[in-house]
Design a protein around this motif. Structure first.
Motif, PDB file in Angstrom:
ATOM      1  N   GLU A 126       0.893  -1.278  -0.130  1.00  0.00           N
ATOM      2  CA  GLU A 126       0.130   0.015  -0.014  1.00  0.00           C
ATOM      3  C   GLU A 126       1.059   1.303   0.090  1.00  0.00           C
ATOM      4  N   GLY A 127       0.657   2.215  -0.870  1.00  0.00           N
ATOM      5  CA  GLY A 127       1.236   3.631  -0.935  1.00  0.00           C
ATOM      6  C   GLY A 127       2.517   3.307  -1.805  1.00  0.00           C
ATOM      7  N   GLU A 128       3.072   2.156  -2.188  1.00  0.00           N
ATOM      8  CA  GLU A 128       4.240   1.937  -3.128  1.00  0.00           C
ATOM      9  C   GLU A 128       3.614   2.130  -4.620  1.00  0.00           C
ATOM     10  N   LYS A 129       4.793   2.779  -5.319  1.00  0.00           N
ATOM     11  CA  LYS A 129       4.693   3.048  -6.640  1.00  0.00           C
ATOM     12  C   LYS A 129       5.680   2.258  -7.480  1.00  0.00           C
ATOM     13  N   PHE A 130       5.129   1.401  -8.389  1.00  0.00           N
ATOM     14  CA  PHE A 130       5.947   0.556  -9.204  1.00  0.00           C
ATOM     15  C   PHE A 130       5.936   0.720 -10.550  1.00  0.00           C
ATOM     16  N   VAL A 131       7.132   0.341 -11.239  1.00  0.00           N
ATOM     17  CA  VAL A 131       7.262   0.598 -12.827  1.00  0.00           C
ATOM     18  C   VAL A 131       7.505  -0.662 -13.286  1.00  0.00           C
ATOM     19  N   LEU A 132       6.672  -1.064 -14.399  1.00  0.00           N
ATOM     20  CA  LEU A 132       6.943  -2.286 -15.052  1.00  0.00           C
ATOM     21  C   LEU A 132       7.195  -1.888 -16.699  1.00  0.00           C
ATOM     22  N   GLN A 133       8.134  -2.779 -17.200  1.00  0.00           N
ATOM     23  CA  GLN A 133       8.481  -2.547 -18.635  1.00  0.00           C
ATOM     24  C   GLN A 133       7.909  -4.049 -19.188  1.00  0.00           C
ATOM     25  N   PHE A 134       7.098  -3.492 -20.335  1.00  0.00           N
ATOM     26  CA  PHE A 134       6.710  -4.696 -21.317  1.00  0.00           C
ATOM     27  C   PHE A 134       7.333  -4.696 -22.600  1.00  0.00           C
ATOM     28  N   LYS A 135       8.007  -5.856 -22.796  1.00  0.00           N
ATOM     29  CA  LYS A 135       8.724  -5.890 -24.304  1.00  0.00           C
ATOM     30  C   LYS A 135       8.010  -6.885 -25.066  1.00  0.00           C
ATOM     31  N   PHE A 136       7.823  -6.495 -26.457  1.00  0.00           N
ATOM     32  CA  PHE A 136       7.055  -7.520 -27.155  1.00  0.00           C
ATOM     33  C   PHE A 136       7.873  -7.700 -28.320  1.00  0.00           C
ATOM     34  N   THR A 137       7.799  -8.995 -28.692  1.00  0.00           N
ATOM     35  CA  THR A 137       8.454  -9.417 -29.931  1.00  0.00           C
ATOM     36  C   THR A 137       7.265  -9.301 -31.149  1.00  0.00           C
ATOM     37  N   ASN A 138       7.972  -9.574 -32.586  1.00  0.00           N
ATOM     38  CA  ASN A 138       6.831  -9.371 -33.507  1.00  0.00           C
ATOM     39  C   ASN A 138       6.007 -10.567 -33.759  1.00  0.00           C
ATOM     40  N   LYS A 139       6.259 -11.629 -32.893  1.00  0.00           N
ATOM     41  CA  LYS A 139       5.476 -12.627 -32.665  1.00  0.00           C
ATOM     42  C   LYS A 139       4.316 -12.572 -31.640  1.00  0.00           C
ATOM     43  N   TYR A 140       4.271 -11.471 -31.008  1.00  0.00           N
ATOM     44  CA  TYR A 140       3.074 -11.300 -29.875  1.00  0.00           C
ATOM     45  C   TYR A 140       1.697 -11.389 -30.908  1.00  0.00           C
ATOM     46  N   PRO A 141       0.839 -11.932 -30.563  1.00  0.00           N
ATOM     47  CA  PRO A 141       0.479 -12.458 -29.335  1.00  0.00           C
ATOM     48  C   PRO A 141       0.802 -13.930 -29.092  1.00  0.00           C
ATOM     49  N   PHE A 142       1.471 -14.430 -29.947  1.00  0.00           N
ATOM     50  CA  PHE A 142       1.719 -15.879 -29.699  1.00  0.00           C
ATOM     51  C   PHE A 142       2.968 -16.250 -28.887  1.00  0.00           C
ATOM     52  N   ASP A 143       3.660 -15.167 -28.832  1.00  0.00           N
ATOM     53  CA  ASP A 143       4.853 -15.207 -27.952  1.00  0.00           C
ATOM     54  C   ASP A 143       4.409 -14.173 -26.592  1.00  0.00           C
ATOM     55  N   SER A 144       4.660 -14.735 -25.238  1.00  0.00           N
ATOM     56  CA  SER A 144       4.297 -13.738 -24.431  1.00  0.00           C
ATOM     57  C   SER A 144       5.233 -12.360 -24.300  1.00  0.00           C
ATOM     58  N   PRO A 145       4.816 -11.429 -23.729  1.00  0.00           N
ATOM     59  CA  PRO A 145       5.592 -10.200 -23.547  1.00  0.00           C
ATOM     60  C   PRO A 145       6.772 -10.384 -22.468  1.00  0.00           C
ATOM     61  N   GLU A 146       7.742 -10.120 -22.480  1.00  0.00           N
ATOM     62  CA  GLU A 146       8.840  -9.994 -21.529  1.00  0.00           C
ATOM     63  C   GLU A 146       8.587  -8.788 -20.384  1.00  0.00           C
ATOM     64  N   VAL A 147       7.865  -9.266 -19.275  1.00  0.00           N
ATOM     65  CA  VAL A 147       7.609  -8.111 -18.212  1.00  0.00           C
ATOM     66  C   VAL A 147       8.597  -8.215 -16.993  1.00  0.00           C
ATOM     67  N   THR A 148       8.938  -6.845 -16.669  1.00  0.00           N
ATOM     68  CA  THR A 148      10.109  -6.806 -15.639  1.00  0.00           C
ATOM     69  C   THR A 148       9.815  -5.451 -14.877  1.00  0.00           C
ATOM     70  N   PHE A 149       9.903  -5.560 -13.591  1.00  0.00           N
ATOM     71  CA  PHE A 149       9.795  -4.330 -12.748  1.00  0.00           C
ATOM     72  C   PHE A 149      11.185  -3.624 -12.834  1.00  0.00           C
ATOM     73  N   ILE A 150      10.994  -2.326 -13.332  1.00  0.00           N
ATOM     74  CA  ILE A 150      12.216  -1.236 -13.436  1.00  0.00           C
ATOM     75  C   ILE A 150      12.330  -0.240 -12.495  1.00  0.00           C
ATOM     76  N   GLY A 151      13.424   0.203 -12.236  1.00  0.00           N
ATOM     77  CA  GLY A 151      13.580   1.601 -11.377  1.00  0.00           C
ATOM     78  C   GLY A 151      13.988   1.282  -9.973  1.00  0.00           C
ATOM     79  N   ASN A 152      14.005   2.048  -9.253  1.00  0.00           N
ATOM     80  CA  ASN A 152      14.583   2.016  -7.898  1.00  0.00           C
ATOM     81  C   ASN A 152      13.720   1.251  -6.831  1.00  0.00           C
ATOM     82  N   ASN A 153      12.347   0.940  -7.189  1.00  0.00           N
ATOM     83  CA  ASN A 153      11.366   0.367  -6.231  1.00  0.00           C
ATOM     84  C   ASN A 153      10.855  -0.840  -6.860  1.00  0.00           C
TER      85      ASN A 153
END
Length: 129
Positions: free
Chosen positions: A53-80
């Motif tokens: 609660e009260g935290e703020k997070f940043v996610l990065q979604f990377k997609f290949t040209n095979k999306y939606p047949f390949d899943s996105p790469e999803v990671t938390f980025i930043g300091n939190n």
């Protein structure tokens, strides 16, 4: 202007959907995503009543040209990066729908909902990766 690929059309549709009807506490940087449909920045707030609660997070979604047949790469980025049994210190997320259980029927919106749900769940309710 070149015609959009099926992957780009799907991403454009999902981006518009996420901007119009985001899950609670989730926002997407629409300007950045519009400039590069293969790399999105998603902001997520910690759910009230949880450890985050009260935290703020940043996610990065990377997609290949095979999306939606390949899943996105999803990671938390930043300091939190959340301290959670399914989130590595480098921000990588261990979530079955991002690997073996991915389906083209899933969307960025459903991935965001799954991550919110994962962060709402206590560590004892998970089997570690």
């Amino acid at each position: 202007m070149a015609a959009m690929s099926p992957s780009e059309r799907r991403l454009q549709k999902e981006l518009m959907s996420l901007m119009k009807e985001p899950p609670p506490g989730v926002t997407v940087d629409g300007d950045q995503a519009s400039q590069n449909l293969t790399l999105w920045t998603v902001h997520m707030e910690g759910v009230p009543g949880t450890l985050y609660e009260g935290e703020k997070f940043v996610l990065q979604f990377k997609f290949t040209n095979k999306y939606p047949f390949d899943s996105p790469e999803v990671t938390f980025i930043g300091n939190n990066i959340p301290v959670h049994p399914h989130v590595y210190s480098n921000g990588h997320i261990c979530l079955s729908i991002l690997t073996d259980d991915w389906s083209p029927a899933l969307s960025v919106q459903s991935v965001c909902l799954s991550i919110v749900s994962m962060l709402k769940t206590t560590a004892g309710q998970f089997v570690l990766c």
